[in-house]
Design a protein around this motif. Structure first.
Motif, PDB file in Angstrom:
ATOM      1  N   ASN A 214       0.796  -1.225   0.000  1.00  0.00           N
ATOM      2  CA  ASN A 214       0.000   0.000   0.000  1.00  0.00           C
ATOM      3  C   ASN A 214       0.833   1.282   0.000  1.00  0.00           C
ATOM      4  OD1 ASN A 214       0.915   0.204   2.641  1.00  0.00           O
ATOM      5  ND2 ASN A 214      -1.007  -0.513   3.549  1.00  0.00           N
ATOM      6  N   ASP A 215       2.143   1.164  -0.061  1.00  0.00           N
ATOM      7  CA  ASP A 215       3.053   2.310  -0.163  1.00  0.00           C
ATOM      8  C   ASP A 215       3.069   3.183   1.094  1.00  0.00           C
ATOM      9  OD1 ASP A 215       5.006   3.531  -1.811  1.00  0.00           O
ATOM     10  OD2 ASP A 215       3.607   5.139  -2.365  1.00  0.00           O
ATOM     11  N   GLN A 216       2.563   2.647   2.214  1.00  0.00           N
ATOM     12  CA  GLN A 216       2.608   3.395   3.464  1.00  0.00           C
ATOM     13  C   GLN A 216       3.999   3.300   4.080  1.00  0.00           C
ATOM     14  OE1 GLN A 216       0.135   5.316   4.993  1.00  0.00           O
ATOM     15  NE2 GLN A 216      -0.905   5.064   3.018  1.00  0.00           N
ATOM     16  N   ILE A 217       4.464   4.412   4.628  1.00  0.00           N
ATOM     17  CA  ILE A 217       5.778   4.437   5.272  1.00  0.00           C
ATOM     18  C   ILE A 217       5.677   3.752   6.627  1.00  0.00           C
ATOM     19  CG2 ILE A 217       7.626   5.916   6.136  1.00  0.00           C
ATOM     20  CD1 ILE A 217       6.515   8.097   4.184  1.00  0.00           C
ATOM     21  N   LEU A 218       6.510   2.766   6.861  1.00  0.00           N
ATOM     22  CA  LEU A 218       6.523   2.021   8.129  1.00  0.00           C
ATOM     23  C   LEU A 218       7.616   2.513   9.069  1.00  0.00           C
ATOM     24  CD1 LEU A 218       5.987  -1.606   6.766  1.00  0.00           C
ATOM     25  CD2 LEU A 218       4.265  -0.009   7.631  1.00  0.00           C
ATOM     26  N   GLY A 219       8.632   3.137   8.508  1.00  0.00           N
ATOM     27  CA  GLY A 219       9.717   3.628   9.358  1.00  0.00           C
ATOM     28  C   GLY A 219      10.791   4.309   8.534  1.00  0.00           C
ATOM     29  N   ALA A 220      11.631   5.059   9.231  1.00  0.00           N
ATOM     30  CA  ALA A 220      12.732   5.734   8.558  1.00  0.00           C
ATOM     31  C   ALA A 220      13.844   6.011   9.551  1.00  0.00           C
ATOM     32  CB  ALA A 220      12.258   7.042   7.927  1.00  0.00           C
ATOM     33  N   ALA A 221      15.065   5.974   9.068  1.00  0.00           N
ATOM     34  CA  ALA A 221      16.240   6.372   9.841  1.00  0.00           C
ATOM     35  C   ALA A 221      16.987   7.412   9.018  1.00  0.00           C
ATOM     36  CB  ALA A 221      17.135   5.175  10.140  1.00  0.00           C
ATOM     37  N   LEU A 222      17.184   8.580   9.605  1.00  0.00           N
ATOM     38  CA  LEU A 222      17.862   9.677   8.921  1.00  0.00           C
ATOM     39  C   LEU A 222      19.075  10.076   9.752  1.00  0.00           C
ATOM     40  CD1 LEU A 222      14.741  11.971   8.277  1.00  0.00           C
ATOM     41  CD2 LEU A 222      15.461   9.983   6.952  1.00  0.00           C
ATOM     42  N   MET A 223      20.239   9.968   9.161  1.00  0.00           N
ATOM     43  CA  MET A 223      21.454  10.378   9.867  1.00  0.00           C
ATOM     44  C   MET A 223      22.179  11.363   8.970  1.00  0.00           C
ATOM     45  SD  MET A 223      24.992   9.689  10.154  1.00  0.00           S
ATOM     46  CE  MET A 223      26.217   9.856  11.422  1.00  0.00           C
TER      47      MET A 223
ATOM     48  N   THR B 120       1.469   8.588   1.507  1.00  0.00           N
ATOM     49  CA  THR B 120       2.286   7.510   0.962  1.00  0.00           C
ATOM     50  C   THR B 120       3.709   7.975   0.660  1.00  0.00           C
ATOM     51  OG1 THR B 120       1.695   8.005  -1.329  1.00  0.00           O
ATOM     52  CG2 THR B 120       0.245   6.498  -0.115  1.00  0.00           C
ATOM     53  N   ALA B 121       4.574   6.992   0.495  1.00  0.00           N
ATOM     54  CA  ALA B 121       5.957   7.293   0.131  1.00  0.00           C
ATOM     55  C   ALA B 121       6.019   7.992  -1.220  1.00  0.00           C
ATOM     56  CB  ALA B 121       6.773   6.008   0.116  1.00  0.00           C
ATOM     57  N   SER B 122       5.143   7.606  -2.148  1.00  0.00           N
ATOM     58  CA  SER B 122       5.138   8.226  -3.478  1.00  0.00           C
ATOM     59  C   SER B 122       4.742   9.691  -3.416  1.00  0.00           C
ATOM     60  CB  SER B 122       4.185   7.456  -4.407  1.00  0.00           C
ATOM     61  OG  SER B 122       4.631   6.126  -4.584  1.00  0.00           O
ATOM     62  N   THR B 123       3.769  10.005  -2.555  1.00  0.00           N
ATOM     63  CA  THR B 123       3.349  11.398  -2.403  1.00  0.00           C
ATOM     64  C   THR B 123       4.481  12.235  -1.818  1.00  0.00           C
ATOM     65  OG1 THR B 123       1.043  10.763  -2.086  1.00  0.00           O
ATOM     66  CG2 THR B 123       1.680  12.935  -1.296  1.00  0.00           C
ATOM     67  N   LEU B 124       5.169  11.679  -0.829  1.00  0.00           N
ATOM     68  CA  LEU B 124       6.299  12.390  -0.240  1.00  0.00           C
ATOM     69  C   LEU B 124       7.413  12.559  -1.275  1.00  0.00           C
ATOM     70  CD1 LEU B 124       6.650  13.526   2.616  1.00  0.00           C
ATOM     71  CD2 LEU B 124       7.944  11.476   3.211  1.00  0.00           C
ATOM     72  N   ARG B 125       7.614  11.528  -2.086  1.00  0.00           N
ATOM     73  CA  ARG B 125       8.641  11.574  -3.143  1.00  0.00           C
ATOM     74  C   ARG B 125       8.375  12.695  -4.137  1.00  0.00           C
ATOM     75  NH1 ARG B 125       7.443   6.974  -6.979  1.00  0.00           N
ATOM     76  NH2 ARG B 125       5.875   8.523  -7.553  1.00  0.00           N
ATOM     77  N   ASP B 126       7.119  12.917  -4.459  1.00  0.00           N
ATOM     78  CA  ASP B 126       6.761  13.878  -5.493  1.00  0.00           C
ATOM     79  C   ASP B 126       6.378  15.254  -4.946  1.00  0.00           C
ATOM     80  OD1 ASP B 126       7.173  11.881  -7.362  1.00  0.00           O
ATOM     81  OD2 ASP B 126       5.079  11.258  -7.394  1.00  0.00           O
ATOM     82  N   SER B 127       6.623  15.482  -3.658  1.00  0.00           N
ATOM     83  CA  SER B 127       6.308  16.774  -3.063  1.00  0.00           C
ATOM     84  C   SER B 127       7.358  17.818  -3.439  1.00  0.00           C
ATOM     85  CB  SER B 127       6.222  16.648  -1.542  1.00  0.00           C
ATOM     86  OG  SER B 127       5.147  15.807  -1.164  1.00  0.00           O
TER      87      SER B 127
ATOM     88  N   SER C 293      17.763  20.026   3.349  1.00  0.00           N
ATOM     89  CA  SER C 293      17.963  18.590   3.572  1.00  0.00           C
ATOM     90  C   SER C 293      16.702  17.802   3.244  1.00  0.00           C
ATOM     91  CB  SER C 293      18.378  18.341   5.027  1.00  0.00           C
ATOM     92  OG  SER C 293      19.655  18.884   5.286  1.00  0.00           O
ATOM     93  N   THR C 294      15.551  18.447   3.342  1.00  0.00           N
ATOM     94  CA  THR C 294      14.282  17.765   3.079  1.00  0.00           C
ATOM     95  C   THR C 294      14.202  17.256   1.645  1.00  0.00           C
ATOM     96  OG1 THR C 294      13.279  19.339   4.610  1.00  0.00           O
ATOM     97  CG2 THR C 294      11.787  17.961   3.342  1.00  0.00           C
ATOM     98  N   GLU C 295      14.769  17.995   0.697  1.00  0.00           N
ATOM     99  CA  GLU C 295      14.614  17.608  -0.705  1.00  0.00           C
ATOM    100  C   GLU C 295      15.323  16.300  -1.039  1.00  0.00           C
ATOM    101  OE1 GLU C 295      16.346  20.472  -3.362  1.00  0.00           O
ATOM    102  OE2 GLU C 295      17.983  20.911  -1.967  1.00  0.00           O
ATOM    103  N   ALA C 296      16.102  15.771  -0.098  1.00  0.00           N
ATOM    104  CA  ALA C 296      16.681  14.443  -0.312  1.00  0.00           C
ATOM    105  C   ALA C 296      15.589  13.396  -0.492  1.00  0.00           C
ATOM    106  CB  ALA C 296      17.563  14.067   0.867  1.00  0.00           C
ATOM    107  N   LEU C 297      14.414  13.647   0.085  1.00  0.00           N
ATOM    108  CA  LEU C 297      13.319  12.683  -0.023  1.00  0.00           C
ATOM    109  C   LEU C 297      12.894  12.475  -1.472  1.00  0.00           C
ATOM    110  CD1 LEU C 297      11.129  13.808   3.027  1.00  0.00           C
ATOM    111  CD2 LEU C 297      13.045  12.204   2.974  1.00  0.00           C
ATOM    112  N   ASN C 298      13.018  13.514  -2.306  1.00  0.00           N
ATOM    113  CA  ASN C 298      12.683  13.366  -3.730  1.00  0.00           C
ATOM    114  C   ASN C 298      13.496  12.263  -4.381  1.00  0.00           C
ATOM    115  OD1 ASN C 298      12.489  16.957  -3.943  1.00  0.00           O
ATOM    116  ND2 ASN C 298      10.766  15.557  -3.770  1.00  0.00           N
TER     117      ASN C 298
END
Length: 455
Positions: free
Chosen positions: A400-409, A429-436, A443-448
């Motif tokens: 379902n493309d839901q984010i279950l977890g993340a580690a950011l260092m 969803t991860a896809s929505t965050l990817r295309d934001s 640093s946020t734009e790394a998500l793209n």
């Protein structure tokens, strides 16, 4: 005769002080009891989050310049000036309210709805139909021969005002231990960490932990795993720490030792035997999902209940109790989801939700996106500020493309993780965050880029 109030709040932590102000503005007569004038405002602003992160910031500005006692002393002075201002502000926020009375002294129960406050010059009796315990937690002292705070042996509070050690030994490889190791190494101390686990950060995936450990190594921190400390001996010049590793007894000398083996709920002095409040195995106060104890009219919140020991969860505890005492009583601990955390090493490690290892152990059908910061083309900010170290890792439900977890260092991880946690709580969803669309350079734009590359 006892002074009577509608509510007594014992302890000036984030949750307690916020709730006290809210109840007072709602017309209730509130007593706030804090054991020391040096702790008005609670642990966070006096000896925890704010002062330590102030020192960490100044340590980062000094990184690579070697030991400088005068620089360190100036950093401590800035820390002290900041906490003093915040302490006075916090005191005024409650003391200036007409329906709040502040009492300074040690509180203990004398009955189910009454307490005794022992101050420097007097003993007072207070009573109220509702009492809220917000006494927090204290650094744990391990049952190790010679492990007593004093002299050259410190906890996370006393070390903040110690002389800059040429050699610092940290007992414990958890969040506090590694934060202080990172900080003092950047101030120029020679730092050694003794961790009794098989590897530090064992709850993190190995690739994430490796990035943190590499950054610590860059700063000059030596970490020894599977090292169980058996004794500490100190004299006027040094501390000798004896430990067992690989079946061998070894020893190391240091100018100062930090005991960083967790925190224990502060309940011992409350005389809870005079109430029906139940305690857990670690001395924590047992509460239900609405933060009510087993005693009628007594509630507890914050670190003293033995849950996650964070200022922001204490603030959320305040929201739960506010709803219980002034609202509909529907909000509870069960509503809490996707709570982020940050360990302020340099760069910081922030995380939320499941790791890859946890997801696979649970048998979930997951996909993983992972990339080292230095390899992320769409993330120039870490390079701009001169620290492109780190890693970004996402765990996502394949179905379902839901984010279950993340580690950011990485640089700014403590900020970006809040966006990720909000996305998880909101079902984004991860896809929505990817295309934001994110600002640049950030640093946020790394998500793209990272979220466009799953396994």
């Amino acid at each position: 005769m006892a002074k009577e109030f509608d509510v007594i709040v014992i302890g000036w932590g984030k949750g307690g002080k916020t709730l006290a102000g809210t109840l007072a503005r709602a017309g209730q007569r509130v007593a706030v009891v804090e054991q020391s004038a040096t702790m008005y405002g609670g642990t966070c602003i006096n000896i925890g989050c704010v002062p330590t992160k102030t020192l960490i910031h100044d340590a980062e500005q000094h990184r690579g310049n070697g030991a400088d006692v005068q620089y360190f002393d100036r950093a401590v002075k800035r820390r002290d000036e900041l906490t003093a201002k915040m302490r006075q502000k916090n005191f005024s926020m409650l003391n200036d309210l007409d329906s709040v009375m502040v009492f300074t002294g040690s509180a203990s129960f004398t009955g189910p709805h009454s307490i005794k406050v022992v101050g420097d010059e007097e003993v007072l009796e207070l009573s109220a139909p509702k009492i809220i315990i917000n006494t927090g937690a204290l650094p744990s002292v391990p049952p190790i021969n010679g492990a007593e705070v004093g002299g050259r042996i410190h906890d996370s509070t006393t070390l903040q005002h110690a002389a800059l050690p040429a050699k610092l030994l940290v007992v414990g490889g958890g969040y506090v231990g590694l934060e202080f190791a990172s900080m003092f190494a950047q101030f120029g101390s020679e730092v050694t960490v003794l961790d009794r686990g098989t590897r530090p950060l064992k709850r993190e995936d190995e690739d994430v932990a490796a990035e943190v450990l590499a950054a610590l190594s860059d700063a000059g921190v030596d970490i020894f795993s599977s090292a169980s400390v058996t004794s500490l001996r100190q004299n006027a010049e040094k501390v000798t720490v004896t430990y067992e590793q690989d079946g061998m007894e070894r020893s190391v000398e240091a100018d100062a030792v930090l005991l960083a083996l967790g925190r224990t709920p502060a309940t011992e002095s409350l005389n809870l035997a005079t109430t029906d409040v139940r305690l857990g195995d670690r001395g924590e106060i047992k509460v239900d999902k609405h933060l009510a104890t087993s005693a009628e009219g007594i509630y507890a919140l914050g670190d003293v209940i033995g849950g996650p020991q964070f200022t922001y969860t204490s603030l959320d505890d305040n929201r739960i109790l506010k709803d219980q005492l002034l609202g509909e009583g529907e909000r509870s601990l069960e509503d809490r989801a996707a709570v982020p955390t940050t360990m302020f090493t340099t760069p910081p490690l922030a995380r939320v939700g499941l790791s890859e290892g946890q997801g696979r152990a649970q048998g979930l059908d997951i996909k993983v996106a992972v990339k080292k910061v230095a390899d992320i083309a769409a993330m120039p900010r870490p390079k701009i500020v001169g620290d492109p170290r780190g890693i970004i890792k996402f765990v996502v439900d394949r179905n379902n493309d839901q984010i279950l977890g993340a580690a950011l260092m990485h640089v700014d991880a403590q900020e970006v993780i809040n966006l990720v946690a909000l996305a998880m709580r909101s079902g984004i969803t991860a896809s929505t965050l990817r295309d934001s669309i994110f600002t640049h350079p950030s640093s946020t734009e790394a998500l793209n880029e990272v979220l466009a590359n799953f396994d």
